[in-house]
Scaffold this motif. Structure first.
Motif, PDB file in Angstrom:
ATOM      1  N   PHE A  71      -3.359 -14.657  -2.919  1.00 18.04           N
ATOM      2  CA  PHE A  71      -3.768 -13.116  -3.246  1.00 18.04           C
ATOM      3  C   PHE A  71      -2.487 -12.228  -3.076  1.00 18.04           C
ATOM      4  O   PHE A  71      -1.679 -12.543  -2.007  1.00 18.04           O
ATOM      5  N   HIS A  72      -2.666 -11.309  -3.722  1.00 17.29           N
ATOM      6  CA  HIS A  72      -1.720 -10.110  -3.704  1.00 17.29           C
ATOM      7  C   HIS A  72      -2.625  -8.958  -3.646  1.00 17.29           C
ATOM      8  O   HIS A  72      -3.522  -8.595  -4.385  1.00 17.29           O
ATOM      9  N   VAL A  73      -2.199  -7.957  -2.782  1.00 18.92           N
ATOM     10  CA  VAL A  73      -2.752  -6.605  -2.461  1.00 18.92           C
ATOM     11  C   VAL A  73      -2.114  -5.603  -3.388  1.00 18.92           C
ATOM     12  O   VAL A  73      -1.031  -5.320  -3.175  1.00 18.92           O
ATOM     13  N   PHE A  74      -2.806  -5.302  -4.401  1.00 18.88           N
ATOM     14  CA  PHE A  74      -2.336  -4.398  -5.381  1.00 18.88           C
ATOM     15  C   PHE A  74      -2.275  -3.060  -5.024  1.00 18.88           C
ATOM     16  O   PHE A  74      -1.421  -2.040  -5.214  1.00 18.88           O
ATOM     17  N   GLY A  75      -3.363  -2.600  -4.205  1.00 18.25           N
ATOM     18  CA  GLY A  75      -3.495  -1.487  -3.698  1.00 18.25           C
ATOM     19  C   GLY A  75      -4.416  -1.241  -2.379  1.00 18.25           C
ATOM     20  O   GLY A  75      -5.605  -1.870  -2.218  1.00 18.25           O
ATOM     21  N   GLY A  76      -4.111  -0.429  -1.647  1.00 16.71           N
ATOM     22  CA  GLY A  76      -5.141  -0.314  -0.229  1.00 16.71           C
ATOM     23  C   GLY A  76      -4.539  -1.430   0.777  1.00 16.71           C
ATOM     24  O   GLY A  76      -3.323  -1.802   0.706  1.00 16.71           O
ATOM     25  N   THR A  77      -5.334  -1.665   1.733  1.00 11.86           N
ATOM     26  CA  THR A  77      -5.215  -2.463   2.704  1.00 11.86           C
ATOM     27  C   THR A  77      -6.356  -3.333   3.097  1.00 11.86           C
ATOM     28  O   THR A  77      -7.468  -3.014   3.006  1.00 11.86           O
ATOM     29  N   LEU A  78      -5.981  -4.728   3.082  1.00 12.21           N
ATOM     30  CA  LEU A  78      -7.067  -5.750   3.311  1.00 12.21           C
ATOM     31  C   LEU A  78      -6.751  -6.375   4.792  1.00 12.21           C
ATOM     32  O   LEU A  78      -5.801  -6.559   5.124  1.00 12.21           O
ATOM     33  N   THR A  79      -7.972  -6.756   5.443  1.00  8.25           N
ATOM     34  CA  THR A  79      -7.793  -7.465   6.562  1.00  8.25           C
ATOM     35  C   THR A  79      -8.278  -9.010   6.550  1.00  8.25           C
ATOM     36  O   THR A  79      -9.169  -9.136   5.913  1.00  8.25           O
ATOM     37  N   GLU A  80      -7.315 -10.031   6.701  1.00  8.47           N
ATOM     38  CA  GLU A  80      -7.905 -11.574   6.588  1.00  8.47           C
ATOM     39  C   GLU A  80      -7.982 -12.106   7.762  1.00  8.47           C
ATOM     40  O   GLU A  80      -7.134 -11.903   8.979  1.00  8.47           O
ATOM     41  N   GLU A  81      -9.252 -12.493   8.159  1.00  5.44           N
ATOM     42  CA  GLU A  81      -9.240 -13.342   9.574  1.00  5.44           C
ATOM     43  C   GLU A  81      -9.475 -14.979   8.994  1.00  5.44           C
ATOM     44  O   GLU A  81     -10.253 -15.096   8.145  1.00  5.44           O
ATOM     45  N   THR A  82      -8.456 -15.653   9.477  1.00  4.86           N
ATOM     46  CA  THR A  82      -8.630 -16.958   9.184  1.00  4.86           C
ATOM     47  C   THR A  82      -8.879 -17.819  10.352  1.00  4.86           C
ATOM     48  O   THR A  82      -8.811 -17.423  11.689  1.00  4.86           O
ATOM     49  N   VAL A  83      -9.640 -18.886  10.033  1.00  7.95           N
ATOM     50  CA  VAL A  83     -10.276 -19.809  11.115  1.00  7.95           C
ATOM     51  C   VAL A  83      -9.502 -21.127  11.235  1.00  7.95           C
ATOM     52  O   VAL A  83      -9.037 -21.698  10.225  1.00  7.95           O
ATOM     53  N   SER A  84      -8.938 -21.458  12.378  1.00  7.69           N
ATOM     54  CA  SER A  84      -8.479 -22.805  12.419  1.00  7.69           C
ATOM     55  C   SER A  84      -9.415 -23.523  13.660  1.00  7.69           C
ATOM     56  O   SER A  84      -9.914 -22.933  14.562  1.00  7.69           O
ATOM     57  N   VAL A  85      -9.401 -24.931  13.316  1.00  5.36           N
ATOM     58  CA  VAL A  85     -10.435 -25.819  14.034  1.00  5.36           C
ATOM     59  C   VAL A  85      -9.645 -26.929  14.381  1.00  5.36           C
ATOM     60  O   VAL A  85      -9.141 -27.712  13.714  1.00  5.36           O
ATOM     61  N   ALA A  86      -9.482 -27.108  15.873  1.00  4.05           N
ATOM     62  CA  ALA A  86      -8.755 -28.152  16.526  1.00  4.05           C
ATOM     63  C   ALA A  86      -9.687 -29.264  17.035  1.00  4.05           C
ATOM     64  O   ALA A  86     -10.960 -28.762  17.653  1.00  4.05           O
ATOM     65  N   THR A  94      -7.711 -15.809  13.877  1.00  2.00           N
ATOM     66  CA  THR A  94      -6.461 -15.091  13.732  1.00  2.00           C
ATOM     67  C   THR A  94      -6.750 -13.971  12.676  1.00  2.00           C
ATOM     68  O   THR A  94      -7.285 -14.114  11.589  1.00  2.00           O
ATOM     69  N   SER A  95      -6.448 -12.839  13.182  1.00  2.00           N
ATOM     70  CA  SER A  95      -6.633 -11.600  12.039  1.00  2.00           C
ATOM     71  C   SER A  95      -5.124 -11.176  11.596  1.00  2.00           C
ATOM     72  O   SER A  95      -4.284 -11.197  12.543  1.00  2.00           O
ATOM     73  N   GLY A 107      -3.450 -23.131   1.507  1.00  4.27           N
ATOM     74  CA  GLY A 107      -3.938 -24.474   1.145  1.00  4.27           C
ATOM     75  C   GLY A 107      -5.464 -24.710   0.710  1.00  4.27           C
ATOM     76  O   GLY A 107      -6.156 -24.027   0.753  1.00  4.27           O
ATOM     77  N   THR A 108      -5.472 -25.984   0.542  1.00  5.36           N
ATOM     78  CA  THR A 108      -6.772 -26.418   0.056  1.00  5.36           C
ATOM     79  C   THR A 108      -7.793 -26.385   1.060  1.00  5.36           C
ATOM     80  O   THR A 108      -8.864 -26.586   0.898  1.00  5.36           O
ATOM     81  N   HIS A 109      -7.589 -26.426   2.486  1.00  7.87           N
ATOM     82  CA  HIS A 109      -8.698 -26.402   3.459  1.00  7.87           C
ATOM     83  C   HIS A 109      -8.412 -24.975   3.979  1.00  7.87           C
ATOM     84  O   HIS A 109      -9.123 -24.958   5.242  1.00  7.87           O
ATOM     85  N   HIS A 110      -8.117 -23.896   3.722  1.00  2.00           N
ATOM     86  CA  HIS A 110      -8.266 -22.640   4.012  1.00  2.00           C
ATOM     87  C   HIS A 110      -9.555 -22.074   4.144  1.00  2.00           C
ATOM     88  O   HIS A 110     -10.107 -22.098   3.317  1.00  2.00           O
ATOM     89  N   ILE A 111     -10.033 -21.309   5.419  1.00  2.00           N
ATOM     90  CA  ILE A 111     -11.202 -21.189   5.636  1.00  2.00           C
ATOM     91  C   ILE A 111     -10.769 -19.380   6.257  1.00  2.00           C
ATOM     92  O   ILE A 111     -10.069 -19.293   7.026  1.00  2.00           O
ATOM     93  N   HIS A 112     -11.511 -18.556   5.693  1.00  2.00           N
ATOM     94  CA  HIS A 112     -11.098 -17.205   6.022  1.00  2.00           C
ATOM     95  C   HIS A 112     -12.498 -16.299   5.444  1.00  2.00           C
ATOM     96  O   HIS A 112     -13.280 -16.639   4.881  1.00  2.00           O
ATOM     97  N   ARG A 113     -12.104 -14.992   5.785  1.00  2.00           N
ATOM     98  CA  ARG A 113     -12.788 -13.688   5.507  1.00  2.00           C
ATOM     99  C   ARG A 113     -12.173 -12.686   5.241  1.00  2.00           C
ATOM    100  O   ARG A 113     -10.664 -12.478   5.922  1.00  2.00           O
ATOM    101  N   MET A 114     -12.211 -11.800   4.461  1.00  2.00           N
ATOM    102  CA  MET A 114     -11.246 -10.680   3.966  1.00  2.00           C
ATOM    103  C   MET A 114     -12.413  -9.403   4.087  1.00  2.00           C
ATOM    104  O   MET A 114     -13.491  -9.195   3.685  1.00  2.00           O
TER     105      MET A 114
END
Length: 157
Positions: A71-86, A94-95, A107-114
């Protein structure tokens, strides 16, 4: 000069679309109830989406059904939180904040919220390859990610 093959570089594709808003088939719109989205392009290898986010709007934790992307932020600001599972450990979140012009591959196993946590509207361009067919929604449990639902393209969105 190095030539980048944009057919498979999802971030380069997102950046290219963001650089030419005059070629978008629709102008960005803002919905006061939920984020707005519109598919800008689809090919055999990828699809491109335009999303808008008013302050406070965001997604649930989700994946992209096995598709990679960017993704590319065209305008403004977004916060992405990604989840890693060990294995054997609680999920870790992680934010990161991404401002105008920033982008990110995943990648193909990416889990996040924006989320748009700023006080200004935001616009972003997203690329998924191959095109999305499903998205799984999650919640973070005490010891593991829990699946809430699996949504199918053309049915739930």
């Amino acid at each position: 000069m190095t030539v980048v093959d944009t057919r498979l570089d999802h971030l380069a594709i997102a950046t290219r679309f963001a650089a030419a808003p005059e070629q978008w088939p629709v102008a960005p719109r803002f919905n006061p109830v939920d984020r707005w989205y519109h598919r800008l392009n689809v090919t055999g290898d990828y699809e491109v989406w335009l999303l808008t986010w008013l302050p406070g709007q965001g997604t649930d934790l989700h994946d992209h059904g096995g598709s990679a992307g960017a993704f590319h932020v065209f305008g403004g600001t977004l916060t992405e939180e990604t989840v890693s599972v060990a294995s054997g450990r609680a999920p870790r979140i992680t934010s990161r904040e991404l401002g105008e012009g920033a982008g990110r591959r995943f990648g193909t196993h990416h889990i996040h919220r924006m989320t748009n946590r700023s006080s200004r509207p935001a616009i972003s361009v997203h690329v998924y390859g191959p095109a999305l067919t499903t998205m799984t929604r999650y919640r973070v449990g005490a010891e593991a990610l829990e699946v809430l639902s699996v949504e199918r393209a053309g049915v739930e969105w």
